[in-house]
Scaffold this motif. Structure first.
Motif, PDB file in Angstrom:
ATOM      1  N   VAL A 120      15.193 -16.434  25.747  1.00 58.67           N
ATOM      2  CA  VAL A 120      15.030 -15.918  24.397  1.00 58.67           C
ATOM      3  C   VAL A 120      15.594 -14.496  24.345  1.00 58.67           C
ATOM      4  O   VAL A 120      15.557 -13.778  25.342  1.00 58.67           O
ATOM      5  N   ASN A 121      16.158 -14.141  23.204  1.00 61.50           N
ATOM      6  CA  ASN A 121      16.710 -12.787  23.039  1.00 61.50           C
ATOM      7  C   ASN A 121      15.707 -11.922  22.309  1.00 61.50           C
ATOM      8  O   ASN A 121      15.204 -12.321  21.261  1.00 61.50           O
ATOM      9  N   ASN A 144      17.976  -6.692  24.161  1.00 62.93           N
ATOM     10  CA  ASN A 144      19.068  -6.025  23.434  1.00 62.93           C
ATOM     11  C   ASN A 144      18.456  -4.809  22.767  1.00 62.93           C
ATOM     12  O   ASN A 144      17.509  -4.946  21.979  1.00 62.93           O
ATOM     13  N   ARG A 145      18.992  -3.638  23.072  1.00 58.45           N
ATOM     14  CA  ARG A 145      18.361  -2.429  22.547  1.00 58.45           C
ATOM     15  C   ARG A 145      19.309  -1.675  21.634  1.00 58.45           C
ATOM     16  O   ARG A 145      20.499  -1.557  21.920  1.00 58.45           O
ATOM     17  N   TYR A 146      18.770  -1.190  20.523  1.00 57.41           N
ATOM     18  CA  TYR A 146      19.601  -0.408  19.599  1.00 57.41           C
ATOM     19  C   TYR A 146      19.129   1.053  19.598  1.00 57.41           C
ATOM     20  O   TYR A 146      17.988   1.344  19.956  1.00 57.41           O
ATOM     21  N   ASN A 162      15.780 -17.586  15.619  1.00 63.05           N
ATOM     22  CA  ASN A 162      14.583 -17.340  16.426  1.00 63.05           C
ATOM     23  C   ASN A 162      14.689 -16.231  17.466  1.00 63.05           C
ATOM     24  O   ASN A 162      13.797 -16.087  18.287  1.00 63.05           O
ATOM     25  N   ASP A 163      15.786 -15.485  17.474  1.00 59.00           N
ATOM     26  CA  ASP A 163      15.786 -14.251  18.265  1.00 59.00           C
ATOM     27  C   ASP A 163      14.612 -13.415  17.759  1.00 59.00           C
ATOM     28  O   ASP A 163      14.220 -13.528  16.595  1.00 59.00           O
ATOM     29  N   ASN A 191      17.005 -15.365   9.928  1.00 56.16           N
ATOM     30  CA  ASN A 191      16.088 -16.313  10.549  1.00 56.16           C
ATOM     31  C   ASN A 191      15.631 -15.885  11.944  1.00 56.16           C
ATOM     32  O   ASN A 191      15.515 -16.704  12.850  1.00 56.16           O
ATOM     33  N   THR A 192      15.438 -14.592  12.094  1.00 51.29           N
ATOM     34  CA  THR A 192      14.873 -14.103  13.361  1.00 51.29           C
ATOM     35  C   THR A 192      13.351 -14.124  13.232  1.00 51.29           C
ATOM     36  O   THR A 192      12.809 -14.281  12.140  1.00 51.29           O
ATOM     37  N   GLN A 193      12.678 -13.942  14.356  1.00 54.79           N
ATOM     38  CA  GLN A 193      11.232 -13.745  14.303  1.00 54.79           C
ATOM     39  C   GLN A 193      10.966 -12.245  14.287  1.00 54.79           C
ATOM     40  O   GLN A 193      11.707 -11.480  14.901  1.00 54.79           O
TER      41      GLN A 193
END
Ligand SMILES: Cc1ncc(COP(=O)(O)O)c(C=O)c1O
Length: 388
Positions: A120-121, A144-146, A162-163, A191-193
């Motif tokens: 999972v991402n 993944n970091r911003y 679902n990321d 559609n991310t969580q």
């Protein structure tokens, strides 16, 4: 190989050695430390509930009735009627489908990502709390970091449905706020969580005037806790006790019961502490005076900082920081204030990125204007004149 002694010497010479101060008597605004009584601006007990008479009475009453330990994890005999009631009550306060109570916010965040066994991402701010970072290191999670608060980078990290966008509502080490409304829009569009850690907003974030339940930072951003896929709040801060909860739909909570290893394999919180938490929440839902006082204090502090040009965030949150950029300086300022009987914290790497060392001040409803004036005058003298 360097010995522990060598490593510790190096940590000390770099200014990053951590020490524990022994605290004797304490309230949210006053503490005894190194034989001195000082005004404390270091506690996250934002509403002074840890010393509320009725909460303490409830804890004593419950301890006399049920003892002080549950004796096992929730899946053995550690899930009592009080735990169940607390979960139900939180669902009612926040209008969510389901809830699970856990021993701490750190554990809650670990549980949230330990339920995944497929890759999972997870997308998160670079300055997220350590519990969010560590939880993302579990299993097959791709992190993944911003850049801090730079929402424009989020969408380029989204690779599939679902990321998970894992957002800290109020940043514990800066008092910065995530634009949750924007995160909710991203969730809906891609559609991310959306998982929200609201450790420092739950029960204190400024609310709209028609909210009649426990205030949440979600309210501040025009959304509801139920809009998120997971909403985490803690009891060790504004509620004055210890522990945490996660709200979500029934399936998410059921997955935590099945797969949340930190939950399954740890002795549950004492029933008397759960009853104390229930009492504290009940008081906070009925009596808004502490909440109002806290916000008056925050406004008073912010207005004075503007006038005095003290460089701190002016958000309507109780966490205020002043960037110093050097760990030795942060420690020195802490000690200078302590000499003047004011306790604030020096926050250094690795809690914050290198060269972001700072002092951290927390305001509570128990502070009065004199306490705040004294802090501001001292800060003005010590920091503004000498070090910035
Ligand atoms: C943003 C955030 N999340 C989680 C936690 C962990 O909460 P707890 O102290 O209940 O373990 C903290 C604690 O400071 C926090 O600041």
């Amino acid at each position: 190989m360097a010995t522990f002694k060598d490593k510790l010497k190096l940590i000390e010479s770099e200014g990053y050695l951590r020490k524990r101060d022994v605290i004797s008597l304490t309230t949210s605004s006053h503490t005894q430390i190194r034989d001195k009584t000082v005004t404390s601006f270091s506690s996250n007990d934002y509403l002074g509930m840890s010393t509320h008479r009725d909460v303490i009475s409830e804890l004593k009453k419950s301890a006399s009735q049920y003892g002080i330990g549950t004796g096992s994890s929730p899946l053995i005999t550690g899930y009592t009627q009080s735990h169940q009631y607390l979960e139900k009550e939180i669902c009612e306060y926040l209008d969510t489908e389901s809830c699970i109570v856990l021993n701490s916010g750190y554990m809650a965040n670990l549980c949230l990502l330990s339920i995944y066994d497929k890759e999972v991402n997870v997308i998160q701010d670079k300055e997220s709390h350590n519990s969010i970072i560590e939880s993302s290191k579990l299993n097959k999670i791709k992190i993944n970091r911003y850049s801090h608060l730079d929402d424009s980078q989020i969408t380029k990290h989204i690779s599939k449905d679902n990321d998970i966008l894992f957002s800290e509502a109020v940043f514990s080490m800066t008092g910065d706020m995530t634009n949750l409304k924007n995160h909710l829009n991203i969730k809906r569009k891609f559609n991310t969580q959306l998982y929200i850690d609201d450790a420092h907003g739950f029960a204190i974030a400024q609310k709209s005037s028609n909210n009649t339940t426990i205030e949440t930072s979600c309210e501040l951003f025009g959304m509801k806790p139920s809009d998120a896929d997971a909403y985490m709040g803690t009891f060790g801060k504004a509620v004055g006790t210890i522990g945490a909860f996660i709200c979500g739909n029934k399936d998410l909570i059921e997955m935590i019961i099945q797969k949340g290893r930190p939950y399954i394999y740890s002795t549950s919180q004492p029933r008397c502490m759960i009853d104390a938490t229930r009492k504290s929440l009940n008081i906070l839902s009925l009596d808004k005076s502490r909440y109002k006082k806290l916000h008056e204090n925050i406004t008073y502090f912010n207005d004075a900082c503007k006038i005095k040009k003290i460089p701190t965030n002016l958000n309507q949150v109780p966490i205020k920081t002043i960037l110093l950029g050097n760990p030795h300086l942060a420690l020195k300022v802490k000690e200078l204030l302590l000499e003047k009987k004011i306790l604030i914290q020096a926050i250094r790497y690795p809690t914050v990125p290198k060269n972001n060392d700072k002092i951290r001040i927390t305001l509570t409803s128990d502070h009065n204007k004199k306490d705040i004036d004294n802090l501001l005058n001292t800060l003005e003298n010590v920091i503004c004149e000498k070090y910035t």
